[in-house]
Design an enzyme around this catalytic site. Structure first.
Site, PDB file in Angstrom:
ATOM      1  N   GLU A  40      -5.971   3.042   3.876  1.00 60.77           N
ATOM      2  CA  GLU A  40      -6.481   3.533   5.168  1.00 60.77           C
ATOM      3  C   GLU A  40      -7.967   3.877   5.127  1.00 60.77           C
ATOM      4  O   GLU A  40      -8.664   3.724   6.117  1.00 60.77           O
ATOM      5  CB  GLU A  40      -5.685   4.764   5.621  1.00 60.77           C
ATOM      6  N   ASP A  52       0.857  -1.180   0.000  1.00 59.54           N
ATOM      7  CA  ASP A  52       0.000   0.000   0.000  1.00 59.54           C
ATOM      8  C   ASP A  52       0.893   1.231   0.000  1.00 59.54           C
ATOM      9  O   ASP A  52       2.089   1.143   0.300  1.00 59.54           O
ATOM     10  CB  ASP A  52      -0.976  -0.011   1.183  1.00 59.54           C
TER      11      ASP A  52
HETATM   12 ZN   LIG Z   1      -3.172   1.912   9.044  1.00 59.80          ZN
HETATM   13 ZN   LIG Z   2      -1.428  -0.059   7.344  1.00 62.38          ZN
END
Ligand SMILES: [Zn+2]
Ligand SMILES: [Zn+2]
Length: 440
Positions: free
Chosen positions: A169, A99
């Site tokens: 997130e 990510d």
């Molecule tokens: Zn996080």
């Molecule tokens: Zn994370």
């Protein structure tokens, strides 16, 4: 004869172990040689964090490096999601995911490379931005693994897909990636793996768990209506603040009285907003909740209870039906992350051989969530495995255990992973996993 056979078997086992350790030695010496540039990369990413769904520069950096390593890269697969594909002969397809997003937090770690960056949040406000979830560690390990796999191309066969994901997130990134039909645009993977840094495990270790790993996440918005008026004449109003307070208290009974205690579940009211001044009763209060669980049955039961309790309190307050609270479940919902048992066992065996039994620990399930779950929930049910990467100075872990003090958690402005041992262990583990799954 038996002796010869067992000697032969022993030789095979030994040569396998030697091959594996010499492969790890090669990975280690390559990572050591690469480390100065990986350290620069990590600190650059740390000082240039970008908020969820705004990861333009980060994505560009990753796309450029994957291209220079020979990957065929597709960008903007929903948001700033990107995928690099490297075909290296016959064999299975492995997807490795990182990510890219950071959090709206002002860093307070005091490290010399601390972030001073700011960004603009969805409400248009200027906020500090920090990689407080360690996604900068993930990206550095990801690119370090890509470099290692290219360097060791002779030793594996198959297709490697490297996916860098936006907006983990907020829970929108993987959803956008699959709405952009990722699996129609790349060879469909036989496995998808990822790691997450861990704020309580020592650097140099990894954590694993087959099966239930992380919870499902629902974000719920409740608007409580009332009839406002003068604070001195409450009897002429229907006070939504009192109503919201009653609802919040009743919500506490959902997990404690309605869900079988064997099933993990969380209902947290994280935000409440209503009113403007001391002496006005407002006509609206807004609540934001997070709901966590491990099964769709439990999740649905909680959602039904939230609606039922909200409505019954409004009814008791003699509000007309059109003023009953609205309960809205935000899209997309993040399902629970369930690690494939066979894949997890296979990787754990490799990690134990490489790092030693004591450096590979089984961790309990957790109520945090991860949209990595979606990689295993498309039309083709790809086996997935996410594992933890220890990121804390081992001395600090020891001290915390001895003194009972708490270490800064993920999402804390004080969270500072120790870069070198964490990144090196991450690349060793991820490369070993990839070499195992793409074995020649
Ligand atoms: Zn996080
Ligand atoms: Zn994370």
């Amino acid at each position: 004869m038996r002796n010869i056979v067992s000697l032969f078997i022993l030789l095979i086992i030994n040569s396998f172990a030697v091959a594996q350790s010499s492969t790890d030695n090669q990975v280690q010496s390559f990572v050591n040689q690469q480390y100065p540039s990986l350290d620069t990369l990590y600190k650059y990413l740390h000082q240039h964090p970008e908020l969820s769904s705004q990861e333009e520069q980060t994505a560009l950096l990753i796309a450029n490096e994957l291209r220079s390593l020979g990957f065929e890269v597709q960008e903007r697969l929903g948001m700033y999601n990107l995928a690099g594909v490297l075909k290296n002969g016959e064999g299975p397809t492995l997807l490795i995911r990182t990510d890219m997003d950071a959090l709206p937090l002002e860093e307070k770690t005091g490290v010399p490379y601390a972030s001073t960056a700011t960004g603009t949040n969805a409400a248009g406000e200027t906020v500090g931005v920090m990689h407080a979830c360690g996604h900068d560690i993930h990206m550095t390990v990801f690119l370090g693994t890509a470099r290692t796999m290219v360097q060791m191309k002779e030793q594996w066969s198959g297709t490697l897909v490297m996916v860098a994901q936006s907006a983990e997130e907020t829970g929108f990134g993987a959803d956008a990636l699959f709405k952009a039909n990722l699996y129609d645009k790349i060879p469909v993977p036989d496995y998808a793996i990822a790691l997450h840094d861990n704020a309580s495990l020592p650097a140099g270790t990894v954590g694993y768990r087959a099966g239930a790993f992380m919870a499902s996440v629902d974000m719920v918005d409740i608007t409580v209506y009332g009839e406002g008026g003068h604070g001195a004449a409450p009897h002429t109003t229907k006070d939504p603040i009192v109503l919201a307070a009653q609802m919040i208290n009743s919500f506490q009974t959902i997990v404690s009285r309605e869900i079988n205690p064997i099933n993990p579940a969380v209902v947290t009211v994280g935000s409440i907003h209503g009113g403007t001044v001391h002496n006005i009763i407002p006509d609206e209060v807004k609540l934001q909740l997070t709901v966590r669980s491990y099964s769709p049955q439990v999740r649905n039961r909680i959602i039904r209870a939230l609606k039922r309790i909200s409505q019954s309190h409004a009814q008791a307050a003699r509000l007309p039906e059109e003023k009953y609270p609205t309960v809205r479940i935000r899209d997309p919902q993040t399902p629970a992350t369930i690690n494939n048992t066979e894949l997890t066992n296979r990787l754990t065996t490799v990690f134990k051989k490489m790092l030693g039994e004591d450096k590979v620990v089984e961790t309990p399930p957790n109520m945090v969530g991860e949209d990595f779950s979606l990689y295993g929930m498309q039309d083709k049910k790809v086996p997935i495995c996410m594992f933890w990467l220890g990121a804390v100075d081992p001395q600090k872990v020891k001290e915390a255990e001895e003194t009972g003090t708490k270490l800064p958690s993920l999402h804390s402005p004080f969270y500072a992973p120790v870069p070198e041992p964490t990144i090196k262990t991450g690349i060793r583990a991820m490369s070993a996993a990839a070499l195992e799954l793409l074995e020649k």
